[in-house]
Design an enzyme around this catalytic site. Structure first.
Site, mmCIF file in Angstrom:
data_model
loop_
_atom_site.group_PDB
_atom_site.id
_atom_site.type_symbol
_atom_site.label_atom_id
_atom_site.label_comp_id
_atom_site.label_asym_id
_atom_site.label_seq_id
_atom_site.Cartn_x
_atom_site.Cartn_y
_atom_site.Cartn_z
ATOM 1 N N ASP A 8 0.980 -1.190 -0.398
ATOM 2 C CA ASP A 8 -0.019 0.121 0.410
ATOM 3 C C ASP A 8 0.966 1.228 0.015
ATOM 4 O OD1 ASP A 8 -1.757 -1.412 0.521
ATOM 5 O OD2 ASP A 8 -2.972 -0.891 2.158
ATOM 6 N N ASP A 129 -15.533 -4.454 -1.969
ATOM 7 C CA ASP A 129 -15.507 -4.623 -0.130
ATOM 8 C C ASP A 129 -16.729 -4.562 0.527
ATOM 9 O OD1 ASP A 129 -12.466 -4.375 -0.756
ATOM 10 O OD2 ASP A 129 -12.415 -1.790 -0.978
#
Length: 241
Positions: A8, A129
């Site tokens: 990330d 998600d």
């Protein structure tokens, strides 16, 4: 079982968020390029990258870093984070990534997803998600009123080439992935599914493999690597085992 170590990126650094919260993050010393090299050196072939700056701005902020990783290492990269238009998808595919992950933009506008799949065949991955069964959007700040499985049924024939399913309640928490929900998603999905969120130990990888679900393609491992809970040496053994 494909294993996707995660990177990330924010402010050109490797970071990890807890439950997607930008105010609850850990920064790590190693640069994204160095981290990618480390994964390559250990024998990994796939990489999951999220551009957190992109998620906040809707721009391909770290495109140069992605290009450098693609050019230096022969890794199959899936990239997501704020991809909201064809121009961004084109930039990433031109850079040589294997899959571009569409999330919020695809959930808010199903036609965008449909058109992207047509325009970029076999390049589009869908990031779903979920929290308590409902889809979340906009960097997990908004919970939609749409059930994950209902949405999936609506878009199942669009031509998505991979689906990444994340249980937000587990992400960054190292409490094991939500295998039960992931299996439901895999049983519904027309394309292969990647398990994401909550991997805490090598046992989670073993459990994922034991599911023996032909439609589960792989698993993403992030925080557990950075925090030393999973050693890359033991993780890479699971690629061939």
């Amino acid at each position: 079982m494909k294993i996707f170590p995660a990177i990330d990126i924010q402010d050109k650094k490797c970071v990890r968020l807890v439950k997607g919260d930008f105010d609850n993050k850990t920064e790590y010393e190693m640069s994204p390029v160095e981290q990618a090299g480390k994964y390559k050196d250990h024998g990994f072939k796939n990489l999951h990258i999220v551009d957190l700056d992109g998620a906040l701005t809707g721009e391909t902020v770290n495109l140069d870093i992605i290009r450098e990783i693609v050019n230096k290492f022969d890794l199959k990269i899936e990239i997501g984070g704020g991809v909201r238009n064809f121009e961004s998808i084109q930039k990433y595919t031109d850079a040589g990534v294997e899959k571009v992950i569409l999330g919020s933009a695809a959930i808010k506008d199903k036609n965008f997803l449909k058109d992207a799949c047509k325009k970029f065949p076999n390049k589009i991955a869908l990031g779903l998600d979920a929290k308590d069964g409902y889809l979340s959007v906009s960097g997990w700040k908004e919970i939609s009123n749409e059930l994950t499985l209902d949405y999936l049924k609506d878009v199942n024939d669009f031509g998505v080439s991979r689906l990444i399913y994340t249980d937000i309640n587990r992400d960054g928490m190292k409490q094991s992935p939500n295998f039960d929900e992931t299996v439901k998603v895999a049983d519904t999905s027309n394309c292969p599914v990647i398990i994401s969120g909550g991997v805490s130990s090598i046992d989670d990888i073993k459990k994922a493999k034991e599911l023996n679900n032909k439609n589960i393609e792989g698993i993403i491992v992030g925080k557990a690597i950075y925090d030393g809970d999973i050693k890359l040496e033991e993780l890479v053994k699971e690629l061939d085992a």
